[in-house]
Motif scaffolding. Structure first.
Motif, PDB file in Angstrom:
ATOM      1  N   GLU A 131       1.208  -1.155  -0.496  1.00  0.00           N
ATOM      2  CA  GLU A 131       0.164  -0.086   0.016  1.00  0.00           C
ATOM      3  C   GLU A 131       0.738   1.706  -0.221  1.00  0.00           C
ATOM      4  OE1 GLU A 131      -2.901   0.094   3.246  1.00  0.00           O
ATOM      5  OE2 GLU A 131      -0.939  -0.082   4.767  1.00  0.00           O
ATOM      6  N   ARG A 132       0.447   2.181  -0.686  1.00  0.00           N
ATOM      7  CA  ARG A 132       1.695   3.712  -0.895  1.00  0.00           C
ATOM      8  C   ARG A 132       1.057   4.302   0.069  1.00  0.00           C
ATOM      9  NH1 ARG A 132       0.749   7.860  -5.870  1.00  0.00           N
ATOM     10  NH2 ARG A 132       1.856   9.688  -5.377  1.00  0.00           N
ATOM     11  N   ILE A 133       2.199   4.896   0.674  1.00  0.00           N
ATOM     12  CA  ILE A 133       2.067   5.739   2.024  1.00  0.00           C
ATOM     13  C   ILE A 133       2.898   7.398   1.650  1.00  0.00           C
ATOM     14  CG2 ILE A 133       1.697   4.059   3.731  1.00  0.00           C
ATOM     15  CD1 ILE A 133       4.693   3.876   4.059  1.00  0.00           C
ATOM     16  N   THR A 134       2.597   7.988   2.035  1.00  0.00           N
ATOM     17  CA  THR A 134       3.528   9.190   2.281  1.00  0.00           C
ATOM     18  C   THR A 134       4.582   8.991   2.782  1.00  0.00           C
ATOM     19  OG1 THR A 134       2.837   9.980   4.348  1.00  0.00           O
ATOM     20  CG2 THR A 134       0.958  10.578   2.580  1.00  0.00           C
ATOM     21  N   TRP A 135       5.454  10.176   2.524  1.00  0.00           N
ATOM     22  CA  TRP A 135       7.130   9.725   2.924  1.00  0.00           C
ATOM     23  C   TRP A 135       7.304  10.381   4.785  1.00  0.00           C
ATOM     24  CZ3 TRP A 135      11.302   8.042   1.279  1.00  0.00           C
ATOM     25  CH2 TRP A 135      11.892   8.044   0.477  1.00  0.00           C
ATOM     26  N   ASP A 136       6.399  11.037   5.062  1.00  0.00           N
ATOM     27  CA  ASP A 136       5.738  11.905   5.886  1.00  0.00           C
ATOM     28  C   ASP A 136       5.852  10.333   7.569  1.00  0.00           C
ATOM     29  OD1 ASP A 136       4.298  15.127   6.131  1.00  0.00           O
ATOM     30  OD2 ASP A 136       6.537  14.448   5.684  1.00  0.00           O
ATOM     31  N   GLU A 137       5.108   9.708   6.541  1.00  0.00           N
ATOM     32  CA  GLU A 137       4.445   8.502   7.345  1.00  0.00           C
ATOM     33  C   GLU A 137       5.364   7.530   7.220  1.00  0.00           C
ATOM     34  OE1 GLU A 137       0.633   7.830   4.598  1.00  0.00           O
ATOM     35  OE2 GLU A 137       0.248   6.534   6.102  1.00  0.00           O
ATOM     36  N   ALA A 138       6.219   7.471   6.124  1.00  0.00           N
ATOM     37  CA  ALA A 138       7.128   6.103   6.510  1.00  0.00           C
ATOM     38  C   ALA A 138       8.483   6.677   7.426  1.00  0.00           C
ATOM     39  CB  ALA A 138       7.907   6.487   4.346  1.00  0.00           C
ATOM     40  N   PHE A 139       9.058   8.573   7.155  1.00  0.00           N
ATOM     41  CA  PHE A 139      10.095   9.185   8.391  1.00  0.00           C
ATOM     42  C   PHE A 139       9.246   7.968   9.469  1.00  0.00           C
ATOM     43  CE2 PHE A 139      12.255  10.135   4.653  1.00  0.00           C
ATOM     44  CZ  PHE A 139      11.586  11.280   4.571  1.00  0.00           C
ATOM     45  N   GLN A 140       8.469   8.733  10.140  1.00  0.00           N
ATOM     46  CA  GLN A 140       7.710   8.234  11.568  1.00  0.00           C
ATOM     47  C   GLN A 140       7.799   6.876  11.770  1.00  0.00           C
ATOM     48  OE1 GLN A 140       3.356   8.081  12.478  1.00  0.00           O
ATOM     49  NE2 GLN A 140       3.692   9.694  14.015  1.00  0.00           N
ATOM     50  N   GLU A 141       7.510   6.017  10.683  1.00  0.00           N
ATOM     51  CA  GLU A 141       7.160   4.924  11.222  1.00  0.00           C
ATOM     52  C   GLU A 141       8.233   3.971  11.156  1.00  0.00           C
ATOM     53  OE1 GLU A 141       4.214   1.949   8.945  1.00  0.00           O
ATOM     54  OE2 GLU A 141       6.076   0.663   8.385  1.00  0.00           O
ATOM     55  N   ILE A 142       9.386   4.763  10.467  1.00  0.00           N
ATOM     56  CA  ILE A 142      10.539   3.941  10.328  1.00  0.00           C
ATOM     57  C   ILE A 142      11.191   4.626  11.690  1.00  0.00           C
ATOM     58  CG2 ILE A 142      13.203   4.244   9.489  1.00  0.00           C
ATOM     59  CD1 ILE A 142      11.326   3.738   6.916  1.00  0.00           C
ATOM     60  N   GLY A 143      11.345   5.645  11.627  1.00  0.00           N
ATOM     61  CA  GLY A 143      12.160   6.065  12.998  1.00  0.00           C
ATOM     62  C   GLY A 143      11.648   5.999  14.320  1.00  0.00           C
ATOM     63  N   THR A 144      10.953   5.766  14.277  1.00  0.00           N
ATOM     64  CA  THR A 144       9.757   5.582  15.448  1.00  0.00           C
ATOM     65  C   THR A 144      10.327   3.879  15.853  1.00  0.00           C
ATOM     66  OG1 THR A 144       7.431   6.428  14.933  1.00  0.00           O
ATOM     67  CG2 THR A 144       7.695   4.791  16.769  1.00  0.00           C
ATOM     68  N   LYS A 145      10.545   2.851  14.914  1.00  0.00           N
ATOM     69  CA  LYS A 145      10.686   1.400  14.922  1.00  0.00           C
ATOM     70  C   LYS A 145      12.438   1.079  15.430  1.00  0.00           C
ATOM     71  CE  LYS A 145       7.305  -1.378  13.195  1.00  0.00           C
ATOM     72  NZ  LYS A 145       6.791  -2.424  13.398  1.00  0.00           N
ATOM     73  N   ILE A 146      12.977   1.628  14.680  1.00  0.00           N
ATOM     74  CA  ILE A 146      14.708   2.334  14.997  1.00  0.00           C
ATOM     75  C   ILE A 146      14.535   2.542  16.289  1.00  0.00           C
ATOM     76  CG2 ILE A 146      17.005   3.443  14.070  1.00  0.00           C
ATOM     77  CD1 ILE A 146      15.775   3.033  11.364  1.00  0.00           C
ATOM     78  N   GLY A 147      13.851   4.053  16.941  1.00  0.00           N
ATOM     79  CA  GLY A 147      14.346   4.307  18.100  1.00  0.00           C
ATOM     80  C   GLY A 147      13.744   2.956  18.757  1.00  0.00           C
ATOM     81  N   ALA A 148      12.567   2.898  18.642  1.00  0.00           N
ATOM     82  CA  ALA A 148      12.491   1.260  19.621  1.00  0.00           C
ATOM     83  C   ALA A 148      13.708   0.461  19.692  1.00  0.00           C
ATOM     84  CB  ALA A 148      10.883   1.086  19.561  1.00  0.00           C
ATOM     85  N   ALA A 149      13.989   0.717  19.014  1.00  0.00           N
ATOM     86  CA  ALA A 149      14.489  -1.070  19.065  1.00  0.00           C
ATOM     87  C   ALA A 149      16.073  -0.837  19.658  1.00  0.00           C
ATOM     88  CB  ALA A 149      15.650  -1.410  17.765  1.00  0.00           C
ATOM     89  N   VAL A 150      16.399   0.507  19.178  1.00  0.00           N
ATOM     90  CA  VAL A 150      17.755   1.067  19.867  1.00  0.00           C
ATOM     91  C   VAL A 150      17.276   1.177  21.154  1.00  0.00           C
ATOM     92  CG1 VAL A 150      19.230   3.024  20.010  1.00  0.00           C
ATOM     93  CG2 VAL A 150      18.573   2.096  17.687  1.00  0.00           C
ATOM     94  N   ALA A 151      16.886   1.504  21.317  1.00  0.00           N
ATOM     95  CA  ALA A 151      16.392   1.950  23.287  1.00  0.00           C
ATOM     96  C   ALA A 151      16.281   0.468  24.137  1.00  0.00           C
ATOM     97  CB  ALA A 151      15.266   2.594  23.389  1.00  0.00           C
ATOM     98  N   GLU A 152      15.420  -0.492  23.213  1.00  0.00           N
ATOM     99  CA  GLU A 152      15.107  -1.807  23.763  1.00  0.00           C
ATOM    100  C   GLU A 152      16.675  -2.984  24.137  1.00  0.00           C
ATOM    101  OE1 GLU A 152      11.590  -3.304  23.695  1.00  0.00           O
ATOM    102  OE2 GLU A 152      12.555  -5.027  24.625  1.00  0.00           O
ATOM    103  N   TYR A 153      17.473  -2.690  23.132  1.00  0.00           N
ATOM    104  CA  TYR A 153      18.331  -3.598  22.728  1.00  0.00           C
ATOM    105  C   TYR A 153      19.548  -2.743  21.859  1.00  0.00           C
ATOM    106  CZ  TYR A 153      14.320  -7.165  21.669  1.00  0.00           C
ATOM    107  OH  TYR A 153      13.789  -7.355  22.256  1.00  0.00           O
ATOM    108  N   GLY A 154      19.431  -1.108  21.712  1.00  0.00           N
ATOM    109  CA  GLY A 154      20.767  -0.975  21.666  1.00  0.00           C
ATOM    110  C   GLY A 154      21.075  -0.833  19.769  1.00  0.00           C
TER     111      GLY A 154
END
Lengths: 823, 207, 398
Positions: A131-154
């Motif tokens: 499904e198509r998404i906007t860049w803003d959605e992409a940035f938010q999703e990716i940023g959030t996912k990476i942030g959460a992973a880094v926070a929990e696992y380094g």
């Protein structure tokens, strides 16, 4: 009425006008503007054309300087830079190839990614539901996912996986992460760098550990004998070919050592049909023969190679400190730390004793001695003692070539020099391949085929490397660095190098790893186990299929960037020639979009131009006229550091500059605490992992695997380019005519190639141009182009422990006629 | 007044198809059409040799209109749509005149150098690539190598000539003894295709 | 006796036949329109085999036409008695065949709407141009001949003038087929075509199929009571057919021997015909022609039914000859080295290799081509039948 026999009468008025249409062209570079003359018929419209200078990022390694012509905002032509640009002295360096000419079609590939897309929730990875998404959605999703992973696992829960898609200093991934975009990202977070597996046998052993490199291709003109061995200049790097032709016209001989009768073999004086994966044995046998028959270039060995260095029983060199000579102070290193000089020792025959290298008058190349109670042998003697098994007869048996041919080749190396071995990666794709590079270096060392015009250990598609400011990438330290093909093992064990490692996010960029690396089935299974997968690419390719989120990157012609590896001697600068299509964003802009979610805004705050200037404008570059300002208008600037004496790689007499074939401290490419065998130090041969004659598996799968970098492909970049598919419509497997006949396979039949790991259904090309018992599937097709399966389903993730190289020739298989339908 | 010809060095040619694609892009050729092709002299499939492994024998022959001195095609075209240009010796094709009878294709002995647009030309891209003044293609007419007339008439090099990676291709005025092609023909052995046909082709294969 | 305006037996059948012919003609034209819009890619022709069923039929119908006219004009030209009665029908048949032949040229052209260029930009060195000129002349001359015959019967044109016209028509008919032969025979590009014998041979083939066609038409028309013909005249025609068959076989024999004897490239051509992809057509022609001759010469066999069979065999044999010539010309490429084939290269481009593409016949037609061919033949049949219905073609009183 008639008059059609005369030239003018044969052309209608409309046609005549068409062939002399006016074209007003302006070339976009300083001092080169020119408007072509307008036609005298003003009723014909004037068409605006602009010509830009750029470099082909066709990823064969060549980075050929290129012009792109743009008309009405579209790229209409790619061609070699002009003779004027090169200048008369460098006219012979003009180069371009069939792949380069097809670039306009690449820009408008039908499978280009247009906008960010997310895998539809609830669907399987690889099911192709987006499904198509906007860049803003992409940035938010990716940023959030990476942030959460880094926070929990380094930070090491993030892995950036690339291969060779681009080395651009802004957006590329040289060394897995070296660019402003990825370098800053990885080092700021401490993310893992997952590098390519392909080509690392050569890059780790030959380039890194041995520090050997080859002469500029132009130098091949000076050779007396050119050996295409693990290299196919006529097809795989065709711009070297004209120099091979020049040499041949001056009387040189061309010898091809290859399991296939390639276009290089076709033009060769001698063709040696080696069994794939066995070349190393032939090299060792030749060295033994040369030694036994007194054909060595002793002077060169003494003066320019590591041959006389004394080696202790533990494999390290005998140094001054071992003989009671205190190390001297050396210069400060790059980090400002003091160094010490502890020189290697040799046995000086004129003095009858061991001395430090600089003091030796006549160092012995053969012999075992005792120095201060320490038993030592010369490097040469040490190596020789390990390779006694490899007689000519033994090699003939292993390699399946006539003994006379090996003898003949040995004589060529020893007595018909200078010899230019045109090898690049062809002998690097089995698990045992990395030994070849030591063996080859030794062969060149003992025959004195190095350090002079026409003598080269290997080929060099892009011999240049421009100095640049690497610190622009470093905002910390990266996490673990390992070959991406270790992912299955990491996902299965949850460990790497003895430590726990949880990988949560995978970012695949600058490469199509799930098509071009080996062991595809295992790699896909591993990727499926990662929580979140991002793929940033130009096309919806085999890797992008398995993502959770795909990000569209512009084509090279839509971005300006700089590549420090260059087509000698021209630095690789790509101008932005047309606007990025669709919603594409550069890797830099993607980072800028994600950065706020990770608190990294400051790292990507400057403009692309500012970053380019900071990377390119070293003191030396600016002084040499190679600044960003000078480059950005597309001028073809000669790299100031590339003087004519760079043509020929010279091995000096000092310890560090000698030609090496022995590795004192063999460090593996990826260190996970594995044992490093002693034989990683010296020239060696062992059979391949799977693809060897005595393998009992051959009862089930008798055919030896092979692949090639053929003329219509550059890894997977041209898989869908229309004109390439006209020339070569479908994937195919080359099979020897006798093998095909045995299996009831006729020209053009569909066949299944299979082994225990997987299979693919593919068209057969029956040929007398491949060694019986060997099959070859050219590299670069994508999954949906095979009738079933994929070529890389036959290969394995097994790599050499030492260099972690993707061994995509190292497989056995069987081939049968496919009854399931027509192509 | 010139007589354009080509020399193709078969000792250099490696069948890479750079010339094929350069021509195709430069002249905006439709899908499925190639004006110059790489033929393999060897086995029964492209890029395969004759003989039995490892004693292979293979050679590449690039084939396009031979721009013959005594062309079979110009004689038989009922409307003179194909004709020999006296200024350059190039055999040219007038698409607007061609009635699509394909007599020239039957008369030309060089199998396949002429192609017919069997349907409305379709293209890989939605816009024209190559030279702005490359002639437009029409359905149901015959086409072939034009010796890049639109380029040579402006002093530029034919697309296939710039840039053969092997430097196997040269072109020039066969009537000028100092041209590169004349020098090569004088100094090298060469073969011509179908020399017995009497067409006197202007393409020389250096052997 | 019969009069010109008595309704023929089978008048209803004739009308039905006319309607069928008209329907097929319209269908053929529609298919032609499909070919023009969707492209000739819908035919089986491709770059390496660029002519096909249309030109094959063109040759064949020129042969039928020329042959028919020769048969009908010989008696008058040489003052022979007996067969003269059928000459109007024969001329009309010939005119219809000419129209059909021209129709085949038109549908084979890629740009039929540029056909006017043939008359404006004529390249007089082209055999194809010569053929267009001769065909046009021939068509006009045939119509003049028919008109003159009718006028002569009405006493408005003298027998001498008619005889002169018939001689001219005879010469023109011979030229038409000779020139058609030259389209192929003058091309050095294909060994099968390039023989001096082709001109005379086309004429002899024309005589075979022309005579055979006349025999069939005459027997059919006599059966339905449209005309009367003494059996001995029919026998004369049959003997002529037999003789022409022998001549044709003689030419074929000479050509095969000449091509094959040196054992060089000509032998390849012979092999292709005798054993290769075209063998079915070759043998059908040889056997068919021989059988036809036998039937014609053996009195016991020379019954009407058998004569029809002999004529059909002869016509089919000549059709096979045309196929051999056309397809055979492309069957052996001068340059056969493999290359990357596309959908426009050769009919069987998906065969897997060049060799495989040439393994069977290099060309065979698609249904579209067959449909267009049927339509054009139907047009000829339509003209023929309408002419028989409406024109005063019956033999005049003796």
């Amino acid at each position: 009425m008639s008059g059609t026999n005369s030239p003018q009468g044969g052309l209608t008025r409309r046609g005549f006008l068409k062939t002399t249409a006016a074209v007003a062209g302006a070339s976009a570079l300083a001092g080169g503007a020119g408007l072509t003359a307008l036609a005298d018929d003003s009723s014909e419209a004037v068409v605006e054309e602009q010509t830009f200078r750029s470099a082909c990022r066709g990823n064969c390694g060549s980075r050929c300087p290129m012009t792109l012509t743009v008309r009405e905002g579209k790229i209409v032509r790619a061609a070699a830079m002009s003779e004027e640009d090169y200048g008369e002295a460098d006219a012979h360096r003009r180069r371009f190839c069939v792949k380069g000419y097809s670039q306009p079609q690449r820009v408008y590939d039908p499978d280009r990614l247009k906008y960010p897309m997310r895998r539809v929730g609830g669907t399987e990875r690889g099911a192709g539901q987006w499904e198509r998404i906007t860049w803003d959605e992409a940035f938010q999703e990716i940023g959030t996912k990476i942030g959460a992973a880094v926070a929990e696992y380094g930070g090491s829960s993030i892995g950036v996986w690339s291969s060779y898609g681009s080395y651009g200093v802004l957006n590329g991934a040289m060394g897995g992460f070296m660019s402003v975009a990825y370098g800053r990202f990885c080092t700021a977070l401490g993310a893992n760098i997952m590098g390519a597996g392909a080509d690392t046998a050569q890059s780790h052993v030959q380039s890194s550990l041995l520090g050997n490199s080859g002469n500029d291709f132009v130098d091949a003109r000076n050779a007396k004998t050119i050996v295409a061995w693990g290299g196919n200049p006529a097809e795989a790097y065709v711009h070297a070919w004209q120099f091979v032709c020049d040499a041949r016209e001056a009387g040189a001989r061309l010898i091809t050592v290859d399991p296939q009768f390639t276009a290089s073999a076709m033009h060769s004086d001698v063709y040696i049909p080696v069994l794939p994966g066995t070349d190393g044995a032939m090299m060792l046998a030749m060295i033994n023969y040369i030694h036994a028959n007194g054909l060595m270039d002793v002077a060169y060995m003494k003066g320019n190679t590591v041959s006389p260095f004394l080696v202790k029983e533990d494999g390290t060199y005998l140094r001054g400190s071992d003989a009671g000579i205190a190390p001297a102070e050396g210069p400060l290193d790059a980090y400002g730390r003091p160094t010490f000089v502890d020189p290697v020792m040799v046995w000086d025959e004129s003095q009858g004793k061991a001395v430090v290298l600089d003091e030796a008058v006549d160092p012995a190349i053969e012999g075992s001695y005792e120095v201060e109670g320490v038993k030592v042998s010369t490097v040469f003697t040490t190596c020789l003692s390990k390779m006694g098994e490899y007689t000519i007869e033994r090699a003939a048996e292993i390699c399946q070539v006539p003994a006379e041919q090996i003898v003949s080749l040995a004589n060529a190396y020893a007595t018909e020099g200078p010899v230019y071995t045109m090898t690049f990666q062809g002998i690097g794709h089995h698990v045992n391949s990395h030994h070849n590079y030591k063996n080859l270096a030794m062969l060149h060392a003992v025959t004195g085929n190095a350090g002079k015009p026409g003598a080269s250990i290997c080929g060099a598609p892009s011999t240049g490397l421009v100095g640049y400011n690497m610190m622009a990438y470093m905002m910390g330290a990266p996490g673990n660095r390992f070959c991406g093909m270790h992912l299955p093992e990491i996902m299965n064990t949850g460990k790497w190098a003895g430590q726990d490692l949880t990988m949560r996010v995978l970012w695949i960029c600058n490469g199509n790893v799930l098509s071009c690396e080996s062991g595809r089935i295992e790699l896909i299974e591993a990727v499926k186990k990662v929580d979140y997968v991002i793929v940033a690419d130009v096309n919806m390719n085999d890797s992008a299929q398995w993502a959770d989120i795909v990000l569209p990157i512009p084509h090279a012609s839509e971005v300006q960037d700089f590549d420090p590896v260059c087509s000698a001697p021209y630095p690789t600068y790509t101008q932005k020639v047309v606007e990025p299509q669709f919603e594409c964003k550069t890797d830099m802009d993607i980072m800028r979009g994600i950065a706020p979610y990770l608190g990294l805004e400051m790292m990507f705050a400057q403009t692309d131009e500012e970053y380019l200037a900071s990377v390119i404008d070293t003191e030396a570059n600016v002084a040499g006229g190679l600044s960003y300002e000078a480059l950005k208008d597309g001028s073809l600037i000669r790299q100031p550091g590339y003087t004519e004496d760079r043509h020929v790689v010279v091995y000096g007499t000092a310890e560090s500059s000698r030609l090496k074939y022995y590795i004192e401290n063999p460090a593996p490419r990826n260190n996970w605490g594995q044992a490093v065998a002693d034989y990683e130090r010296y020239p060696y041969y062992e059979h391949a992992n799977e693809s060897y004659s005595e393998n009992p598996l051959r009862e089930k799968y008798p055919l030896f695997g092979c692949s090639e970098h053929n003329k219509y492909h550059v890894h997977s970049q041209l898989a869908y380019t229309p004109v390439m598919r006209e020339l070569e419509p479908v994937p195919f497997i080359k099979i020897n005519a006798a093998d095909a006949a045995e299996r009831g396979i006729a020209q053009g039949d569909l066949v299944r190639a299979y082994n225990d790991r997987g299979s693919c259904v593919i068209k057969a090309v029956v040929t007398e141009g491949i060694k019986p018992g060997v099959i070859c599937i050219p590299h670069g097709f994508q999954a949906d182009q095979f009738v079933e399966g994929h070529a890389q389903d036959l290969t394995s993730v097994v790599m050499s422990d030492f260099c972690s190289n993707s061994a995509f020739y190292d497989f056995l298989c069987e081939v049968e006629k496919y009854e399931g339908g027509v192509a | 007044m010139a007589r354009y010809g080509m020399t193709i060095d078969t000792k250099r040619c490696v069948g890479c198809n750079a010339c094929t694609v350069a021509c195709k892009i430069n002249n905006n050729l439709p899908n499925g059409i190639m004006w110059t092709r790489v033929l393999t002299e060897g086995g029964d499939a492209p890029d395969t040799p004759a003989g039995v492994f490892p004693n292979g024998k293979m050679r590449y022959v690039t084939l396009s209109c031979q721009h013959c001195e005594n062309p079979a095609c110009t004689k038989v075209c009922p409307v003179g749509a194909t004709y020999k240009d006296p200024e350059t010796g190039v055999v040219r094709q007038d698409y607007d005149k061609c009635i699509g009878c394909r007599m020239c294709m039957a008369a030309c002995p060089y199998t396949g150098v002429r192609s017919f647009n069997w349907e409305e030309p379709a293209y890989a891209l939605e816009y024209a690539v190559g030279d702005a003044d490359a002639p437009e293609h029409q359905k149901h007419v015959v086409e072939k190598c034009t010796f890049c007339y639109q380029r040579t008439s402006q002093g530029k090099t034919p697309a296939c000539m710039d840039l053969c990676p092997a430097r196997a291709r040269n072109w020039g005025d066969l009537d000028d003894p100092s041209s590169k092609v004349s020098e090569l023909i004088a100094s090298r052995s060469y073969q011509q295709l179908l020399a017995d046909e009497g067409t006197r082709p202007s393409v020389y294969y250096l052997v | 006796m019969t009069t010109s305006n008595a309704p023929a037996k089978g008048g209803k059948a004739l009308n039905i036949a006319i309607i069928v012919a008209a329907v097929l003609t319209v269908a053929g034209i529609a298919l032609w329109a499909v070919q023009l819009t969707g492209g000739m890619v819908q035919t089986g022709m491709r770059n390496l085999d660029s002519w096909g069923l249309y030109i094959t039929m063109f040759m064949f119908f020129v042969g039928l036409s020329a042959g028919g006219l020769i048969i009908s004009s010989i008696p008058r030209a040489f003052g022979l008695e007996g067969i003269g009665g059928i000459s109007k029908v024969a001329v009309w048949t010939s005119i219809c065949a000419t129209v059909v032949a021209i129709g085949f040229v038109v549908v084979d052209m890629g740009q039929p709407f540029r056909v006017w260029e043939l008359f404006v930009y004529s390249n007089l060195s082209s055999p194809l141009m010569w053929d267009i000129i001769v065909l046009m002349t021939y068509l006009i001359l045939s119509c003049v001949y028919l008109w003159a015959t009718l006028r002569a019967e009405a006493g408005k044109v003298s027998q001498l003038a008619l005889r002169v016209i018939s001689v001219i028509a005879l010469v023109c008919a011979v030229m038409v087929h000779t020139v058609t032969a030259w389209i192929f025979g003058l091309q050095a590009s294909h060994e099968l075509w390039h023989t001096a014998l082709l001109g005379p041979w086309f004429v002899s083939s024309a005589l075979v199929c022309g005579t055979a066609l006349v025999i069939v038409v005459v027997i059919a028309l006599r059966k339905v009571g449209y005309l009367e013909l003494d059996q001995r005249h029919l026998v004369k025609l049959a003997k002529m057919l037999g003789a022409f068959c022998m001549v044709d076989l003689y030419f074929f024999g000479c050509d095969l021997l000449t091509a094959g004897f040196p054992g060089g490239t000509g032998a390849e051509v012979v092999e292709m015909l005798v054993f290769g992809p075209l063998a079915p057509f070759f043998w059908t022609e040889i056997v068919g022609t021989a059988l036809a001759a036998a039937i014609c010469f053996v009195p016991a066999a020379r019954k009407n039914g058998m004569l029809v069979i002999a004529s059909v065999l002869a016509i089919v044999a000549i059709l096979c000859k045309r196929v051999q010539l056309l397809v055979g010309g492309f069957q052996i490429p001068n340059v056969d080295m493999p290359f990357a084939m596309t959908q426009y290269t050769v009919t069987n481009w998906q065969a897997g290799s060049m060799a495989a593409a040439y393994e069977g016949m290099v060309y065979w037609p698609t249904m579209l081509e067959v449909g267009v061919v049927v339509g054009i033949i139907a047009l000829g049949a339509l003209l023929l039948l309408v002419g028989i219905k409406k024109l005063p073609l019956k033999p005049a009183e003796k």
